[in-house]
Design an enzyme around this catalytic site. Sequence first.
Site: not given
Length: 578
Positions: A127, A229, A283, A349-350
Amino acid sequence: MFRILSIAFALLLIIGCKNSEESTVTPSDPSHKWWKEAIIYQIYPRSFKDTDGDGVGDLKGIIEELDYIQSLGVTAVWLNPIYSSPNDDNGYDVSDYRAIMEDFGTMEDFDIMLKGMHERNIKLVMDVVVNHSSDEHEWFKQSRSSRDNPYRDYYHWWPAEKGKPNYRYSLFDEKGDAWRYDSLTNSYYLHYFAVKQPDLNWENPKVRQEVYDIMKFWAEKGVDGFRLDAFQFAAKDTTFPKFPDGFEKNFTEYYAMQGDLHQYLKEMNAEVFSKYNVMSVSEGAGRNFVDAHNLVDEDRKELDMAYAFDGVDIAKPNGYSLDHFKEVFTRWDSAFAKKGWLSIFLSNHDQSRLVSRYGNDSEAFRAPSTKMLNTFILSMRGTPYCYYGDELGMTNIGFDSISQYQDIAAINGYKKVMSQGGDIDAYMKGLKFGSRDNGRTPMQWDASENGGFTEGIPWLPVNDNKTVINVQSQHDDPNSVLNHFRKMTTLRKNFPVLVYGAYELVQKEHHKVYAYTRTTANSKLLVILNFSETPTEFVIPKDLSPVEVLIDNYDQVAMEGNNLALQPYQAIIFEIQK
Ligand code: GLC
């Protein structure tokens, strides 16, 4: 009445049984790319496995479980940030991009982990968090210290004597304001996320060079890819004009894909991606298909893969319609049928947990509905991303009180609703369903007190259902959710049609069943997914003749002629006669 065929019996009827398909896409074919064929397993390191008893997962924990990861049949790991960080946003606030967060271990651990992955033919995607850094990064400390510091222009500052800058919305700020006044230099700085996550100034070529150097540092170490990200927000119009009334908070429309973003990506591609054999995924995917194509079409020389949110945005606390679900995934597939490449995912993870949002996490249906959703993710066109724990059917923890939450987005959102006198009950209900903490509870390895995750106190509670949902109990059970996941990854690897084949929706108007074909020149598969908790009939169109059941999440396929009687959440993939 339907005749019940066991798979064994069905196999007697097949024309030419085989375990894999002859590939039409050979490694020398220019369209062959490892990242198209990859099956990506996303690990949230904080929650995967703790080996030193501090309640926080670590790299040694990942190293211990490399054989497990390999046993899943995945071919790449995307690791959420592991860099030094004060952890305001669990590592998405980086204070040193070339060092490992102390909670997670050392650079030596990292090297061992990477080597262990490569020995098992697993690639590593890192990331890269560079829309912003932590306010504890040396760059920001310098930048903040005086107006004429050489690092001043590494961030966005607005001198207060010019008045308050035009409003910008912040996603994580407790007041929703992206400008923070700093008395030290009588200026405001910009933070689209939390106050401790100041936005880097991508318009400054020095910042860009710093980032490319950091990426090269990791590429030299041998990492295989980068996930960028929040990068669609990186470029800004530094005059910060006023947004039209009513649109101040329209984040994607007004904050994404601004200024010279594409130029920066081309530069990054020339400086980093083209020089190392690394894949790149952003992302988000911009505001529309034009943006998405501009990000990833091969001739653009920017990124490899889009990661669009329309799919994960479908689920709402009061449910979702399958018609909508089909429409979204079909629309995206058509837009990318000829050019560009997509990611396929329903959780990360979000988000909260896969089965709690898109399936049915009741005791009766958790297992079949998770298997059905994993069949979907692993049979679509695009690179599948599978989030840790979803291979077991881990569910939402569903906290009731704000004091149980750890996520800055949840906590600051709560403060904002309270200070604005908003509907706090509705907010808490929304969190219970959709909070990011639901998707971050520790991995459930066994039925012991902390689910085998830690010997200490876990940073976030382990879900009580670890007693029934855990690796140990599913590992040797041939019918487990885990072993269904493994069968699906094997199938995807054996049938390149699942990677490269054209997608076509079948029986669009069926409100309970999602069916589609995947087709290459010499192979055709039919995927049939019952998205409902009731038995459902499905008529296979006459022009599709099933020759073999390749996978089924029940042990029986009930079929008479072309009529299928599907069990709740039944998921079947047929090979179709060509
Ligand atoms: C991305 C990450 C998210 C993080 C945010 C700020 O959306 O996925 O977890 O909080 O960026 O870095």
